[in-house]
Design a protein around this motif. Sequence first.
Motif, PDB file in Angstrom:
ATOM      1  N   UNK A 178      -5.715  -8.342  17.816  1.00  0.00           N
ATOM      2  CA  UNK A 178      -5.765  -9.080  16.561  1.00  0.00           C
ATOM      3  C   UNK A 178      -5.702 -10.573  16.847  1.00  0.00           C
ATOM      4  N   UNK A 179      -6.233 -11.346  15.940  1.00  0.00           N
ATOM      5  CA  UNK A 179      -6.222 -12.797  16.086  1.00  0.00           C
ATOM      6  C   UNK A 179      -5.003 -13.348  15.353  1.00  0.00           C
ATOM      7  N   UNK A 180      -4.193 -14.121  16.078  1.00  0.00           N
ATOM      8  CA  UNK A 180      -2.977 -14.704  15.528  1.00  0.00           C
ATOM      9  C   UNK A 180      -3.004 -16.219  15.713  1.00  0.00           C
ATOM     10  N   UNK A 181      -2.173 -16.889  14.930  1.00  0.00           N
ATOM     11  CA  UNK A 181      -1.801 -18.258  15.278  1.00  0.00           C
ATOM     12  C   UNK A 181      -0.897 -18.162  16.500  1.00  0.00           C
ATOM     13  N   UNK A 182      -1.266 -18.850  17.572  1.00  0.00           N
ATOM     14  CA  UNK A 182      -0.528 -18.751  18.830  1.00  0.00           C
ATOM     15  C   UNK A 182      -0.277 -20.150  19.385  1.00  0.00           C
ATOM     16  N   UNK A 183       0.523 -20.193  20.433  1.00  0.00           N
ATOM     17  CA  UNK A 183       0.637 -21.387  21.255  1.00  0.00           C
ATOM     18  C   UNK A 183       0.095 -21.052  22.644  1.00  0.00           C
ATOM     19  N   UNK A 184      -0.702 -21.959  23.172  1.00  0.00           N
ATOM     20  CA  UNK A 184      -1.132 -21.853  24.566  1.00  0.00           C
ATOM     21  C   UNK A 184      -0.308 -22.830  25.391  1.00  0.00           C
ATOM     22  N   UNK A 185       0.276 -22.335  26.483  1.00  0.00           N
ATOM     23  CA  UNK A 185       0.996 -23.199  27.421  1.00  0.00           C
ATOM     24  C   UNK A 185       0.019 -23.629  28.502  1.00  0.00           C
TER      25      UNK A 185
END
Length: 278
Positions: free
Chosen positions: A143-150
Amino acid sequence: MFQKMVFLALASVYASCALAQQPAPQSQLAQQSQLAQPRPAFKQFEVATIKPVDPGLKAPRFIVMQGVNRFVEKDYTVKLLIAAAYDLNPKAISGGPEWMDSDHYDILAKTPGEVRPSHDEQMEMLRSLLTDRFGLAFHREPRVFSIYELTVAKDGPKLKKSAEAPDSPPGLISVVYPQHITLPARNATMGDFVSLLQRAVLDRPVVDKTGLAGRFDFDLTWAPDETQFGGEVPVAPSDAQAPPLFRAVQDQLGLKLIATKGPVEAIVVDKVERPTAN
Protein backbone atom coordinates in the motif's frame (compact mmCIF):
# COMPACT_ATOMS: atom_id res chain seq x y z
CA MET A 1 10.37 17.41 43.11
CA PHE A 2 7.19 15.87 41.66
CA GLN A 3 8.07 17.09 38.16
CA LYS A 4 11.55 15.62 38.46
CA MET A 5 10.10 12.26 39.52
CA VAL A 6 7.71 12.29 36.57
CA PHE A 7 10.49 12.80 34.09
CA LEU A 8 12.68 10.19 35.74
CA ALA A 9 9.80 7.75 35.33
CA LEU A 10 9.43 8.71 31.68
CA ALA A 11 13.12 8.20 31.16
CA SER A 12 12.75 4.68 32.47
CA VAL A 13 9.68 4.03 30.31
CA TYR A 14 11.20 5.08 27.05
CA ALA A 15 14.60 3.58 27.70
CA SER A 16 12.77 0.26 27.76
CA CYS A 17 10.29 1.05 25.00
CA ALA A 18 12.73 2.36 22.43
CA LEU A 19 15.41 -0.10 23.41
CA ALA A 20 13.15 -2.87 22.16
CA GLN A 21 14.62 -5.78 24.00
CA GLN A 22 18.24 -4.85 24.41
CA PRO A 23 19.98 -6.97 27.05
CA ALA A 24 21.25 -5.48 30.28
CA PRO A 25 25.03 -5.24 30.70
CA GLN A 26 26.69 -8.46 31.84
CA SER A 27 29.98 -9.29 33.43
CA GLN A 28 32.63 -10.94 31.35
CA LEU A 29 32.16 -14.19 33.28
CA ALA A 30 28.41 -14.14 32.61
CA GLN A 31 29.02 -13.54 28.90
CA GLN A 32 31.48 -16.42 28.75
CA SER A 33 28.99 -18.65 30.55
CA GLN A 34 26.32 -17.78 28.01
CA LEU A 35 28.65 -18.52 25.12
CA ALA A 36 29.31 -21.96 26.57
CA GLN A 37 25.60 -22.81 26.69
CA PRO A 38 24.05 -24.63 23.71
CA ARG A 39 21.77 -22.27 21.80
CA PRO A 40 18.18 -23.54 21.68
CA ALA A 41 15.77 -23.06 18.80
CA PHE A 42 13.77 -20.01 19.84
CA LYS A 43 10.46 -20.79 18.15
CA GLN A 44 8.02 -20.22 21.00
CA PHE A 45 7.94 -19.36 24.67
CA GLU A 46 8.03 -22.27 27.12
CA VAL A 47 5.18 -20.68 29.08
CA ALA A 48 3.43 -17.31 28.84
CA THR A 49 0.93 -15.47 31.04
CA ILE A 50 -1.27 -12.82 29.42
CA LYS A 51 -3.24 -10.40 31.58
CA PRO A 52 -5.57 -7.58 30.51
CA VAL A 53 -4.77 -4.23 32.12
CA ASP A 54 -6.75 -1.05 32.60
CA PRO A 55 -5.77 1.36 29.78
CA GLY A 56 -6.85 4.28 31.95
CA LEU A 57 -3.96 3.69 34.34
CA LYS A 58 -1.44 5.04 31.79
CA ALA A 59 1.18 2.53 32.91
CA PRO A 60 4.73 2.56 31.48
CA ARG A 61 4.82 0.71 28.16
CA PHE A 62 7.84 -1.41 27.31
CA ILE A 63 9.17 -4.77 26.13
CA VAL A 64 12.38 -6.00 27.72
CA MET A 65 14.34 -9.10 28.67
CA GLN A 66 14.92 -9.34 32.42
CA GLY A 67 17.77 -11.73 33.03
CA VAL A 68 18.48 -14.62 30.68
CA ASN A 69 15.02 -15.99 29.99
CA ARG A 70 12.35 -13.71 31.43
CA PHE A 71 10.47 -11.83 28.68
CA VAL A 72 8.34 -8.95 29.96
CA GLU A 73 5.86 -6.84 28.01
CA LYS A 74 3.84 -4.09 29.68
CA ASP A 75 0.72 -2.21 28.55
CA TYR A 76 0.66 -3.00 24.82
CA THR A 77 -2.45 -3.17 22.64
CA VAL A 78 -2.67 -6.03 20.15
CA LYS A 79 -1.96 -3.60 17.31
CA LEU A 80 1.23 -2.46 19.04
CA LEU A 81 2.22 -6.09 19.68
CA ILE A 82 1.80 -6.84 15.97
CA ALA A 83 3.81 -3.73 15.09
CA ALA A 84 6.65 -4.85 17.40
CA ALA A 85 6.57 -8.49 16.28
CA TYR A 86 6.61 -7.65 12.56
CA ASP A 87 8.73 -4.46 12.76
CA LEU A 88 6.11 -2.09 11.38
CA ASN A 89 4.74 1.33 12.11
CA PRO A 90 1.24 0.84 13.58
CA LYS A 91 -0.26 2.81 10.68
CA ALA A 92 0.79 -0.04 8.38
CA ILE A 93 -1.60 -2.40 10.22
CA SER A 94 -5.32 -2.36 9.35
CA GLY A 95 -8.40 -4.53 9.72
CA GLY A 96 -9.47 -6.39 12.82
CA PRO A 97 -11.94 -5.37 15.55
CA GLU A 98 -11.87 -2.02 17.35
CA TRP A 99 -10.68 -3.57 20.62
CA MET A 100 -7.40 -4.51 18.90
CA ASP A 101 -6.39 -0.87 19.34
CA SER A 102 -7.97 -0.25 22.76
CA ASP A 103 -7.55 -3.34 24.97
CA HIS A 104 -4.20 -3.38 26.79
CA TYR A 105 -2.25 -6.46 27.91
CA ASP A 106 0.75 -7.47 30.00
CA ILE A 107 2.76 -10.54 29.02
CA LEU A 108 5.20 -12.45 31.19
CA ALA A 109 6.93 -15.34 29.44
CA LYS A 110 9.82 -17.75 29.89
CA THR A 111 12.16 -18.33 26.98
CA PRO A 112 13.76 -21.75 26.45
CA GLY A 113 17.27 -22.72 27.53
CA GLU A 114 19.80 -20.72 29.48
CA VAL A 115 20.90 -18.35 26.70
CA ARG A 116 19.38 -14.90 26.28
CA PRO A 117 17.53 -14.76 22.95
CA SER A 118 18.39 -12.01 20.49
CA HIS A 119 15.85 -9.36 19.55
CA ASP A 120 14.92 -11.25 16.36
CA GLU A 121 14.48 -14.48 18.32
CA GLN A 122 12.27 -12.72 20.88
CA MET A 123 10.10 -11.34 18.09
CA GLU A 124 9.80 -14.80 16.49
CA MET A 125 8.46 -16.15 19.78
CA LEU A 126 6.10 -13.18 20.08
CA ARG A 127 4.78 -13.91 16.57
CA SER A 128 4.08 -17.50 17.62
CA LEU A 129 2.27 -16.27 20.73
CA LEU A 130 0.09 -13.93 18.66
CA THR A 131 -0.89 -16.87 16.46
CA ASP A 132 -1.42 -19.41 19.24
CA ARG A 133 -3.04 -17.29 21.96
CA PHE A 134 -4.70 -14.46 20.03
CA GLY A 135 -5.62 -16.52 16.93
CA LEU A 136 -3.99 -13.90 14.71
CA ALA A 137 -4.36 -14.43 10.97
CA PHE A 138 -3.50 -11.80 8.37
CA HIS A 139 -2.36 -11.20 4.84
CA ARG A 140 0.08 -8.67 3.40
CA GLU A 141 -0.71 -6.01 0.85
CA PRO A 142 1.54 -3.39 -0.74
CA ARG A 143 0.00 0.00 0.00
CA VAL A 144 1.06 3.58 -0.54
CA PHE A 145 1.56 5.56 2.67
CA SER A 146 2.87 8.91 3.75
CA ILE A 147 6.38 7.90 4.79
CA TYR A 148 9.75 9.31 5.73
CA GLU A 149 12.83 8.36 3.76
CA LEU A 150 16.12 8.42 5.67
CA THR A 151 18.85 9.60 3.30
CA VAL A 152 22.41 10.94 3.52
CA ALA A 153 22.57 14.74 3.76
CA LYS A 154 24.47 16.85 1.22
CA ASP A 155 27.69 17.06 3.24
CA GLY A 156 27.79 13.34 4.03
CA PRO A 157 27.23 11.27 7.17
CA LYS A 158 28.68 12.18 10.58
CA LEU A 159 28.71 8.67 11.98
CA LYS A 160 31.47 6.85 13.79
CA LYS A 161 32.15 3.22 12.94
CA SER A 162 31.41 1.12 16.00
CA ALA A 163 34.29 -0.41 17.96
CA GLU A 164 32.01 -3.16 19.31
CA ALA A 165 32.24 -6.75 18.11
CA PRO A 166 29.96 -7.23 15.07
CA ASP A 167 27.91 -9.85 16.90
CA SER A 168 27.36 -7.66 19.98
CA PRO A 169 23.71 -6.62 20.38
CA PRO A 170 22.90 -3.08 19.25
CA GLY A 171 21.89 -0.51 21.85
CA LEU A 172 19.45 2.32 21.06
CA ILE A 173 18.02 3.87 24.22
CA SER A 174 15.76 6.93 24.11
CA VAL A 175 15.85 8.80 27.42
CA VAL A 176 13.30 11.56 28.11
CA TYR A 177 14.28 14.72 29.98
CA PRO A 178 12.15 17.82 30.72
CA GLN A 179 13.26 19.71 27.60
CA HIS A 180 14.84 17.14 25.32
CA ILE A 181 15.36 13.49 24.41
CA THR A 182 18.73 11.82 24.05
CA LEU A 183 19.42 8.73 22.00
CA PRO A 184 22.85 7.19 22.53
CA ALA A 185 23.13 4.48 19.87
CA ARG A 186 25.86 1.88 19.98
CA ASN A 187 26.75 -0.82 17.44
CA ALA A 188 23.62 0.08 15.47
CA THR A 189 22.93 -0.41 11.79
CA MET A 190 20.84 2.02 9.77
CA GLY A 191 18.18 -0.69 9.79
CA ASP A 192 18.19 -0.65 13.61
CA PHE A 193 17.84 3.14 13.60
CA VAL A 194 15.01 3.13 11.05
CA SER A 195 13.22 0.37 12.97
CA LEU A 196 13.36 2.44 16.16
CA LEU A 197 12.15 5.59 14.40
CA GLN A 198 9.11 3.96 12.84
CA ARG A 199 8.08 1.76 15.76
CA ALA A 200 8.61 4.09 18.71
CA VAL A 201 9.28 7.68 17.63
CA LEU A 202 7.63 8.86 14.42
CA ASP A 203 4.01 8.77 13.29
CA ARG A 204 4.55 7.10 9.93
CA PRO A 205 6.68 4.34 8.32
CA VAL A 206 10.37 5.07 7.71
CA VAL A 207 12.40 3.64 4.83
CA ASP A 208 16.21 3.40 4.80
CA LYS A 209 17.59 5.07 1.67
CA THR A 210 21.05 5.85 3.05
CA GLY A 211 22.89 2.95 1.42
CA LEU A 212 25.14 2.89 4.52
CA ALA A 213 26.34 -0.56 5.57
CA GLY A 214 28.01 -1.54 8.82
CA ARG A 215 27.47 -0.61 12.46
CA PHE A 216 27.82 2.81 14.01
CA ASP A 217 28.04 4.66 17.33
CA PHE A 218 26.29 8.02 17.54
CA ASP A 219 24.43 10.34 19.91
CA LEU A 220 21.29 12.21 18.97
CA THR A 221 19.61 14.93 21.06
CA TRP A 222 16.37 16.68 20.12
CA ALA A 223 13.29 18.50 21.43
CA PRO A 224 10.18 16.31 20.93
CA ASP A 225 6.86 17.51 19.50
CA GLU A 226 3.29 16.23 19.83
CA THR A 227 3.58 13.79 16.88
CA GLN A 228 6.32 11.68 18.48
CA PHE A 229 6.09 8.64 20.78
CA GLY A 230 2.36 8.40 20.16
CA GLY A 231 1.84 11.72 21.92
CA GLU A 232 2.88 10.23 25.27
CA VAL A 233 6.03 12.32 25.76
CA PRO A 234 5.62 15.92 26.98
CA VAL A 235 6.20 18.44 24.19
CA ALA A 236 9.37 20.47 24.63
CA PRO A 237 8.80 24.16 25.47
CA SER A 238 9.26 26.74 22.74
CA ASP A 239 12.49 27.97 24.31
CA ALA A 240 14.08 24.52 24.47
CA GLN A 241 17.76 24.62 23.58
CA ALA A 242 17.73 21.28 21.74
CA PRO A 243 16.77 21.38 18.04
CA PRO A 244 13.70 19.62 16.60
CA LEU A 245 14.23 16.04 15.46
CA PHE A 246 14.59 16.64 11.71
CA ARG A 247 17.24 19.33 12.16
CA ALA A 248 19.03 17.26 14.80
CA VAL A 249 19.23 14.26 12.47
CA GLN A 250 20.80 16.44 9.77
CA ASP A 251 23.15 18.53 11.94
CA GLN A 252 24.28 15.80 14.33
CA LEU A 253 24.24 12.69 12.10
CA GLY A 254 24.65 14.04 8.58
CA LEU A 255 21.43 12.30 7.59
CA LYS A 256 18.08 13.63 6.42
CA LEU A 257 14.44 12.64 6.93
CA ILE A 258 12.35 13.45 3.85
CA ALA A 259 8.54 13.39 3.94
CA THR A 260 7.14 11.70 0.84
CA LYS A 261 4.80 8.91 -0.25
CA GLY A 262 5.83 5.38 -1.07
CA PRO A 263 4.85 1.70 -1.03
CA VAL A 264 4.96 -0.26 2.22
CA GLU A 265 4.22 -3.96 2.69
CA ALA A 266 1.27 -3.55 5.05
CA ILE A 267 -0.50 -6.10 7.24
CA VAL A 268 -4.27 -6.56 6.98
CA VAL A 269 -5.69 -8.47 9.94
CA ASP A 270 -8.19 -11.14 8.85
CA LYS A 271 -8.87 -12.60 12.30
CA VAL A 272 -7.88 -11.95 15.88
CA GLU A 273 -9.44 -13.00 19.19
CA ARG A 274 -9.06 -11.95 22.77
CA PRO A 275 -6.37 -14.19 24.27
CA THR A 276 -7.08 -17.65 25.55
CA ALA A 277 -7.11 -18.17 29.30
CA ASN A 278 -3.77 -18.74 31.07
